[in-house]
Motif scaffolding. Sequence first.
Motif, short mmCIF file in Angstrom:
data_model
loop_
_atom_site.label_atom_id
_atom_site.label_comp_id
_atom_site.label_asym_id
_atom_site.label_seq_id
_atom_site.Cartn_x
_atom_site.Cartn_y
_atom_site.Cartn_z
N LYS A 183 30.10 88.44 86.28
CA LYS A 183 30.29 87.45 87.69
C LYS A 183 31.39 87.25 87.83
CE LYS A 183 28.75 84.14 83.55
NZ LYS A 183 28.15 82.93 83.13
N GLN A 184 31.33 86.27 89.13
CA GLN A 184 32.71 85.45 89.30
C GLN A 184 32.96 84.20 88.52
OE1 GLN A 184 32.02 85.33 93.49
NE2 GLN A 184 33.90 86.69 93.43
N TRP A 185 33.48 84.05 87.59
CA TRP A 185 34.74 85.10 87.52
C TRP A 185 34.25 84.96 85.79
CZ3 TRP A 185 35.35 82.03 91.39
CH2 TRP A 185 35.87 82.75 92.46
N SER A 186 33.20 85.77 84.81
CA SER A 186 33.07 86.12 83.12
C SER A 186 32.42 87.32 83.52
CB SER A 186 32.80 84.12 83.07
OG SER A 186 32.51 84.35 81.34
N TRP A 187 31.73 86.72 81.78
CA TRP A 187 30.50 88.11 81.11
C TRP A 187 29.46 87.30 81.18
CZ3 TRP A 187 32.36 92.67 82.52
CH2 TRP A 187 34.26 92.84 82.99
N ASP A 188 28.14 87.75 81.10
CA ASP A 188 27.45 87.50 79.56
C ASP A 188 26.97 88.71 79.26
OD1 ASP A 188 27.39 85.00 81.14
OD2 ASP A 188 25.15 85.82 82.52
N PHE A 189 26.36 88.77 78.69
CA PHE A 189 25.81 90.13 77.26
C PHE A 189 24.42 89.62 76.84
CE2 PHE A 189 30.28 88.29 76.24
CZ PHE A 189 31.23 89.93 77.26
N ASN A 190 23.87 90.99 76.94
CA ASN A 190 22.11 90.62 76.26
C ASN A 190 22.35 92.08 75.49
OD1 ASN A 190 20.62 88.95 77.89
ND2 ASN A 190 21.07 89.97 80.31
N TYR A 191 22.40 91.42 74.57
CA TYR A 191 21.66 92.03 72.75
C TYR A 191 20.16 92.41 73.31
CZ TYR A 191 26.61 90.16 71.95
OH TYR A 191 27.69 89.66 71.78
N VAL A 192 20.13 93.66 73.74
CA VAL A 192 19.05 94.00 73.99
C VAL A 192 18.16 94.16 72.74
CG1 VAL A 192 17.54 96.41 74.60
CG2 VAL A 192 19.92 95.02 76.36
N ASP A 193 18.72 94.95 71.87
CA ASP A 193 17.67 95.10 70.49
C ASP A 193 17.74 94.67 70.18
OD1 ASP A 193 18.31 98.22 70.72
OD2 ASP A 193 20.03 97.82 71.05
N ALA A 194 18.58 93.00 69.57
CA ALA A 194 18.63 91.45 68.59
C ALA A 194 17.26 90.96 69.85
CB ALA A 194 19.94 91.37 67.76
N LYS A 195 17.76 90.80 70.89
CA LYS A 195 16.72 90.25 72.03
C LYS A 195 17.66 88.67 71.81
CE LYS A 195 12.42 92.18 71.93
NZ LYS A 195 12.43 93.01 71.33
N THR A 196 18.79 88.83 71.76
CA THR A 196 19.46 87.90 71.84
C THR A 196 20.71 87.77 73.31
OG1 THR A 196 21.36 88.69 70.35
CG2 THR A 196 19.77 87.06 69.94
N TYR A 197 21.36 86.85 74.05
CA TYR A 197 22.31 87.01 74.62
C TYR A 197 23.39 85.73 74.38
CZ TYR A 197 20.52 81.96 76.50
OH TYR A 197 19.85 81.08 76.93
N ASP A 198 24.46 85.96 75.18
CA ASP A 198 25.31 85.18 74.61
C ASP A 198 25.70 84.83 76.07
OD1 ASP A 198 26.99 83.08 73.79
OD2 ASP A 198 28.93 84.96 72.89
N THR A 199 26.36 83.63 77.00
CA THR A 199 26.34 83.85 78.17
C THR A 199 28.14 83.21 77.97
OG1 THR A 199 26.77 82.42 80.44
CG2 THR A 199 25.32 81.69 77.81
N GLY A 200 29.26 83.66 79.24
CA GLY A 200 30.52 83.03 79.12
C GLY A 200 31.04 82.62 80.40
N VAL A 201 32.16 80.85 80.28
CA VAL A 201 32.32 80.65 81.45
C VAL A 201 34.09 81.17 81.36
CG1 VAL A 201 31.30 79.09 80.97
CG2 VAL A 201 33.23 78.86 79.83
N MET A 202 34.30 80.98 82.40
CA MET A 202 35.87 81.49 83.12
C MET A 202 36.80 81.14 82.25
SD MET A 202 37.94 81.33 87.05
CE MET A 202 38.22 79.38 86.74
N GLY A 203 38.03 81.62 81.27
CA GLY A 203 38.68 81.18 80.54
C GLY A 203 40.02 80.28 81.52
N ASP A 204 40.27 79.51 81.14
CA ASP A 204 41.60 78.29 81.73
C ASP A 204 43.00 79.17 81.46
OD1 ASP A 204 43.92 77.11 83.03
OD2 ASP A 204 42.15 75.46 82.58
N MET A 205 43.55 80.41 81.50
CA MET A 205 44.36 80.75 81.10
C MET A 205 46.03 80.14 81.68
SD MET A 205 43.10 82.48 78.71
CE MET A 205 44.13 83.64 78.24
N LYS A 206 46.26 79.46 82.50
CA LYS A 206 47.50 78.92 83.34
C LYS A 206 48.33 78.07 82.78
CE LYS A 206 44.65 77.39 86.84
NZ LYS A 206 44.54 76.99 88.36
N ALA A 207 47.51 77.06 81.86
CA ALA A 207 47.98 76.14 81.01
C ALA A 207 49.04 76.55 80.08
CB ALA A 207 47.30 75.80 79.98
N GLY A 208 49.05 78.43 79.49
CA GLY A 208 49.78 79.34 78.52
C GLY A 208 49.63 78.50 77.38
#
Length: 309
Positions: A149-174
């Motif tokens: 997704k713009q601009w991150s990732w979601d993960f559905n762990y199908v066998d475990a019936k769980t999920y995790d969702t992400g937000v865009m990382g702020d890497m500009k600060a360094g």
Amino acid sequence: MDLRKVDAVRRPLRKTSPSWRRRIAAVGVGGAVLPLTACSGEVSRGWLPEGVTENSHHVIDFWVDTWYWTLAVGVLVWGLMLWCILRYRRRKSDTGFPAQMQYNVPMEILYTVVPIFMVAVLFGKTVGLENKLLDTKPKPDVTINVVGKQWSWDFNYVDAKTYDTGVMGDMKAGKPGAEAGLPTLYLPVNKRVEFVLTTRDVIHTFWVPQFLQKLDMIPSKVNKFAVDTTQEGTFKGKCAELCGAYHSQMLFNVKVVSQAEYDKHMDDLRKQGRSGFLSNSLNRSSVAPQDQQYLPEGVGASDIVKEGK
């Protein structure tokens, strides 16, 4: 002067000067030393990242073998060019034009057939490797629906019936530790993991460089591939398809861990209230009917499916 009567008698190659002998010797020594440099790990992989899956070693072998054959052809062509330059170079005593040849049928056939054969073999090997990388017939130990997704990732762990969702990382600060805030995909070691790839919006590409394998995530379509993890560790992942303004920050981490640690992480997700799945109905474009069969049960439902419902 009548050029047709030019004396075109070939003269034997003159003895090379000491400087030429030194140059030829240097080329020979360089050619002998070059294979020895392949003893280092980075060079032996053809400067590819160190692979951490079973398939990655097939990719490295194919890549390195292709370069060896390419180098062999290059050395042959360069050698013939150098030999012609030295053997048939013009001498001060030469007059007129050398003997002219219109064509040589056997040589022309050789120049045509050999390259066609080489390309055909390379094409066949490429198709064979591609089929191996995309083979999802063996039953996986773990199935994960990775959603870009713009601009991150979601993960559905199908066998475990769980999920995790992400937000865009702020890497500009360094700042140090910025990577810790990136979404993290957990995988068990020494297991076959199948990735079912979908996207919320535009085309993305799921890429973990040390897997030496990547695959597009296309709206309305389901793509799949599987890997056999062989090494524990933390690895970097990213989107490899220009997908918008913050494409460069569409990053994630991959942790390949023991089965016990993987199970613990699944339990932690459940304790955080992340049971069930994030539905692919959240996508801008619904999955095409002919591709819905490839979605694991539950991840295509109309809403977040809670465990036990």
